[in-house]
Design an enzyme around this catalytic site. Structure first.
Site, PDB file in Angstrom:
ATOM      1  N   GLU A  27       1.462   2.423  -2.346  1.00 17.80           N
ATOM      2  CA  GLU A  27       0.830   2.527  -3.661  1.00 17.80           C
ATOM      3  C   GLU A  27      -0.382   1.598  -3.701  1.00 17.80           C
ATOM      4  O   GLU A  27      -0.394   0.543  -3.052  1.00 17.80           O
ATOM      5  CB  GLU A  27       1.834   2.127  -4.758  1.00 17.80           C
ATOM      6  CG  GLU A  27       1.213   2.124  -6.156  1.00 17.80           C
ATOM      7  CD  GLU A  27       2.229   2.017  -7.291  1.00 17.80           C
ATOM      8  OE1 GLU A  27       3.425   1.805  -7.019  1.00 17.80           O
ATOM      9  OE2 GLU A  27       1.803   2.144  -8.458  1.00 17.80           O
ATOM     10  N   ASN A  72       3.226   3.801 -10.570  1.00 17.74           N
ATOM     11  CA  ASN A  72       2.585   3.683 -11.879  1.00 17.74           C
ATOM     12  C   ASN A  72       1.072   3.898 -11.779  1.00 17.74           C
ATOM     13  O   ASN A  72       0.446   4.379 -12.714  1.00 17.74           O
ATOM     14  CB  ASN A  72       2.873   2.293 -12.469  1.00 17.74           C
ATOM     15  CG  ASN A  72       4.354   2.080 -12.732  1.00 17.74           C
ATOM     16  OD1 ASN A  72       5.134   3.035 -12.781  1.00 17.74           O
ATOM     17  ND2 ASN A  72       4.766   0.838 -12.901  1.00 17.74           N
ATOM     18  N   ASN A 170       4.711  10.433 -12.131  1.00 16.51           N
ATOM     19  CA  ASN A 170       5.610   9.352 -11.714  1.00 16.51           C
ATOM     20  C   ASN A 170       6.301   8.756 -12.936  1.00 16.51           C
ATOM     21  O   ASN A 170       5.643   8.466 -13.948  1.00 16.51           O
ATOM     22  CB  ASN A 170       4.797   8.248 -11.025  1.00 16.51           C
ATOM     23  CG  ASN A 170       5.648   7.036 -10.673  1.00 16.51           C
ATOM     24  OD1 ASN A 170       6.514   7.115  -9.794  1.00 16.51           O
ATOM     25  ND2 ASN A 170       5.434   5.922 -11.358  1.00 16.51           N
ATOM     26  N   GLU A 171       7.611   8.618 -12.858  1.00 13.76           N
ATOM     27  CA  GLU A 171       8.403   7.905 -13.879  1.00 13.76           C
ATOM     28  C   GLU A 171       7.929   8.216 -15.301  1.00 13.76           C
ATOM     29  O   GLU A 171       7.683   7.300 -16.097  1.00 13.76           O
ATOM     30  CB  GLU A 171       8.381   6.394 -13.613  1.00 13.76           C
ATOM     31  CG  GLU A 171       9.088   6.025 -12.328  1.00 13.76           C
ATOM     32  CD  GLU A 171       9.327   4.532 -12.132  1.00 13.76           C
ATOM     33  OE1 GLU A 171       8.772   3.720 -12.883  1.00 13.76           O
ATOM     34  OE2 GLU A 171      10.095   4.184 -11.200  1.00 13.76           O
ATOM     35  N   TYR A 242      16.010   0.255  -8.002  1.00 14.71           N
ATOM     36  CA  TYR A 242      15.771  -1.054  -7.384  1.00 14.71           C
ATOM     37  C   TYR A 242      16.984  -1.933  -7.689  1.00 14.71           C
ATOM     38  O   TYR A 242      17.499  -1.909  -8.809  1.00 14.71           O
ATOM     39  CB  TYR A 242      14.499  -1.688  -7.949  1.00 14.71           C
ATOM     40  CG  TYR A 242      13.254  -0.929  -7.527  1.00 14.71           C
ATOM     41  CD1 TYR A 242      12.751  -1.076  -6.239  1.00 14.71           C
ATOM     42  CD2 TYR A 242      12.613  -0.038  -8.387  1.00 14.71           C
ATOM     43  CE1 TYR A 242      11.621  -0.375  -5.824  1.00 14.71           C
ATOM     44  CE2 TYR A 242      11.492   0.668  -7.982  1.00 14.71           C
ATOM     45  CZ  TYR A 242      10.997   0.493  -6.701  1.00 14.71           C
ATOM     46  OH  TYR A 242       9.892   1.198  -6.297  1.00 14.71           O
ATOM     47  N   GLU A 290      11.803   6.475  -4.524  1.00 14.32           N
ATOM     48  CA  GLU A 290      11.603   5.013  -4.600  1.00 14.32           C
ATOM     49  C   GLU A 290      12.968   4.364  -4.612  1.00 14.32           C
ATOM     50  O   GLU A 290      13.772   4.604  -5.528  1.00 14.32           O
ATOM     51  CB  GLU A 290      10.875   4.617  -5.896  1.00 14.32           C
ATOM     52  CG  GLU A 290       9.381   4.800  -5.859  1.00 14.32           C
ATOM     53  CD  GLU A 290       8.695   4.234  -7.099  1.00 14.32           C
ATOM     54  OE1 GLU A 290       9.085   3.154  -7.590  1.00 14.32           O
ATOM     55  OE2 GLU A 290       7.759   4.902  -7.577  1.00 14.32           O
ATOM     56  N   GLN A 347       8.302  -0.765  -0.987  1.00 16.62           N
ATOM     57  CA  GLN A 347       7.204   0.048  -0.484  1.00 16.62           C
ATOM     58  C   GLN A 347       7.065  -0.255   1.002  1.00 16.62           C
ATOM     59  O   GLN A 347       7.988  -0.827   1.575  1.00 16.62           O
ATOM     60  CB  GLN A 347       5.948  -0.265  -1.283  1.00 16.62           C
ATOM     61  CG  GLN A 347       6.115   0.102  -2.781  1.00 16.62           C
ATOM     62  CD  GLN A 347       4.819   0.111  -3.571  1.00 16.62           C
ATOM     63  OE1 GLN A 347       3.752  -0.103  -3.074  1.00 16.62           O
ATOM     64  NE2 GLN A 347       4.946   0.350  -4.892  1.00 16.62           N
TER      65      GLN A 347
HETATM   66  O1  AHR Z   1       7.278   0.368  -6.640  1.00 12.96           O
HETATM   67  C1  AHR Z   1       6.804  -0.366  -7.724  1.00 12.96           C
HETATM   68  C2  AHR Z   1       6.821   0.417  -9.019  1.00 12.96           C
HETATM   69  O2  AHR Z   1       8.161   0.673  -9.356  1.00 12.96           O
HETATM   70  C3  AHR Z   1       6.194   1.775  -8.989  1.00 12.96           C
HETATM   71  O3  AHR Z   1       4.819   1.741  -9.228  1.00 12.96           O
HETATM   72  C4  AHR Z   1       6.889   2.475 -10.123  1.00 12.96           C
HETATM   73  O4  AHR Z   1       6.984   3.858  -9.903  1.00 12.96           O
HETATM   74  C5  AHR Z   1       8.232   1.811 -10.193  1.00 12.96           C
HETATM   75  O5  AHR Z   1       8.556   1.399 -11.479  1.00 12.96           O
END
Ligand code: AHR
Length: 493
Positions: A27, A72, A170-171, A242, A290, A347
């Protein structure tokens, strides 16, 4: 020492591993692109400014697909800024950074070829819509003879890029997202964008945004509504997760793989519920595009005061514990290889990443590099159905495991011992394979769970081929140390 058992049998399979399960993510965020994959002037940079030392590590990592350019970032991005000779400097509001646009689609595509990975491209459905997605697709994939495809040719890319995998935003469920939408708004936009993109290029694989995490208040309902609108137009729904030891709770952190499995199973249930409701034959697959470890609770709650180019954001420094948890996340993905076809460790470089660079300096492997590299290398083939039996570590079994039958007459068992106090004495029945031979038992563990690699000591934490295991009488016996990631490879030829 506690006992654990499991049975491996080629008669009981889950599915074939899609190589795209071993993807990652680049990203425009912090130093992932700038001074990460791209650093003109670095001693290791090639003629395009791509760092060769990073490319070498990416190939060693075994990454198969890379999602780009966000995240994002994508929902405020104008792709035109990143192609051709004019590169306007812009604000990136998502990460409060200055974006010089020196790296864009062309540079990324050159990088993917050098890295030997497939591209997975995101389109902006935050500030933009159907037209811009179609324009980007025409620029990227149409052979020539139109304004946008000829523009690509004029920019030096004579052949179309042939990008097959596309993420529709995305999201979009997240209130933090630029252009955040309700599920119904997004579902409709995703369906319309997908429909128009397929009119230009029917041979695409399209990913609709699922929830940004299992904990989102709209998880489940969001997927159902989006699929109600877009079921026929998309192939995948995305999942993001995450993990971190919240409040220092290591037991729950070590159970992250179990949480990931529940999340996957709940997403599958929602997709299949919509399949039944809509009376469709087609199944929606999952793109876990992700996942990783992000100590989000330690991040400053306020964005940086100044607008900076390539600030040091989300630069996690991973430990042995983190590597074992990443191993468990990989096991969770493999255990659902029938439905999870694409997954991206988030990432790739510097930002919550397995590879770290210093501007002008060296590139090195974080602890989490190793389980990924081993899974990407040996986790190819048929996943066997494995039902481990072991004592509990907190609320979940201490043993987390999966096994992959390769087409090179090898069988690989991936196993994590989540217990912090007890080694596991594993007895795995392998009788169905005749008389297999142990090729290797590699272990990543350390009495210091907090041990880390550094630029000066980049190999402090890595797997060692010194695991204790033996085979006899149709049973593999192995010792799995507390908090360990184990890869046991058998020759079944
Ligand atoms: O990977 C970091 C961020 O985590 C990304 O930009 C977003 O998609 C997620 O919230």
């Amino acid at each position: 020492m506690s006992n654990a058992t499991l049975t491996l049998d080629p008669a009981f399979t889950i599915g074939t591993v899609d190589p795209r399960l071993f993807g990652s993510f680049v990203e425009h965020l912090g130093r992932c692109v700038y001074t990460g994959v791209f650093e003109p002037g670095h001693p290791a940079a090639d003629e395009h400014g791509l760092r060769r030392d990073v490319l070498e590590l990416v190939r060693e990592l075994g990454v198969t697909v890379v999602r780009y350019p966000g995240g994002n970032f994508v929902n405020g991005y104008r792709w035109e800024d990143g192609v051709g000779p004019e590169r306007p400097v812009r604000l990136d509001p998502a990460w409060r950074s200055i974006e010089p646009n020196a790296f864009g689609l062309g540079e990324f595509m050159t990088w993917t070829r050098r890295a030997g990975v497939l591209p997975m491209l995101g389109v902006n459905l935050g500030t933009r819509g159907v037209q811009e997605a179609c324009d980007l697709l025409e620029y990227a994939n149409h052979p020539g003879g139109t304004a946008l495809s000829e523009l690509r040719v004029a920019h030096g890319a004579l052949e179309p890029y042939g990008i097959r995998m596309w993420c529709l935003g995305n999201e979009m469920d997240g209130p933090w997202q630029i252009g955040h939408k309700t599920a119904a708004e997004y579902g409709r936009l995703a369906a319309e964008t997908a429909r128009a993109m397929r009119m230009i290029d029917p041979d695409l694989e399209l990913v609709a945004c699922g929830s940004s995490g299992a904990g989102m208040p709209t998880f489940g309902a969001w997927e159902a509504t989006v699929l109600e609108e877009a079921y026929d137009q998309v192939d995948y729904i995305s999942l993001h997760a995450y993990y971190e030891p919240l409040g220092g709770d290591l037991e729950t952190f070590l159970a992250s793989g179990a949480m990931m499995e529940t999340y996957i199973e709940d997403a599958i249930a929602t997709c299949d519920h919509m399949r039944a409701r809509l009376k469709r034959d087609k199944r929606i697959h999952l793109a876990f595009d992700e996942y990783g470890i992000w100590y989000m609770s330690r991040q400053p709650s306020e964005p940086p005061a100044e607008w900076e180019h390539a600030p040091r954001l989300l630069e996690e420094h991973y430990s042995v514990l983190d590597a074992v948890v990443v191993g468990s996340l990989l096991i969770a993905l493999l255990r659902h290889a029938d439905r999870v076809k694409i997954a991206c460790l988030a990432q790739l470089v510097n930002v919550i990443a397995p590879i770290v660079t210093e501007p002008g300096g060296r590139a090195w492997r974080q602890t989490i590099f190793h389980p990924f590299a081993q899974a990407a290398r040996y986790g190819r083939g048929e996943v066997l159905r494995v039902e481990p039996v072991s004592p509990l570590a907190g609320d979940v079994p201490a043993l987390h495991a999966t096994a992959v039958l390769g087409d090179d007459a090898t069988l690989t068992l991936f196993a994590v011992n989540r217990s912090r106090s007890d080694a596991l004495e594993l007895a795995a029945t392998v009788r169905a394979f005749g008389a297999p031979r142990i090729l290797e038992h590699s272990v990543l563990a350390d009495p210091d769970l907090d041990a880390r690699n550094t630029a000066d000591n980049p190999n402090r934490v890595r797997p060692h081929p010194n695991g204790t295991s033996a085979i006899g009488d149709g049973t593999l016996h192995a010792i799995l140390p507390p908090v360990s990631w184990n890869v046991i490879r058998l020759d079944i030829g």
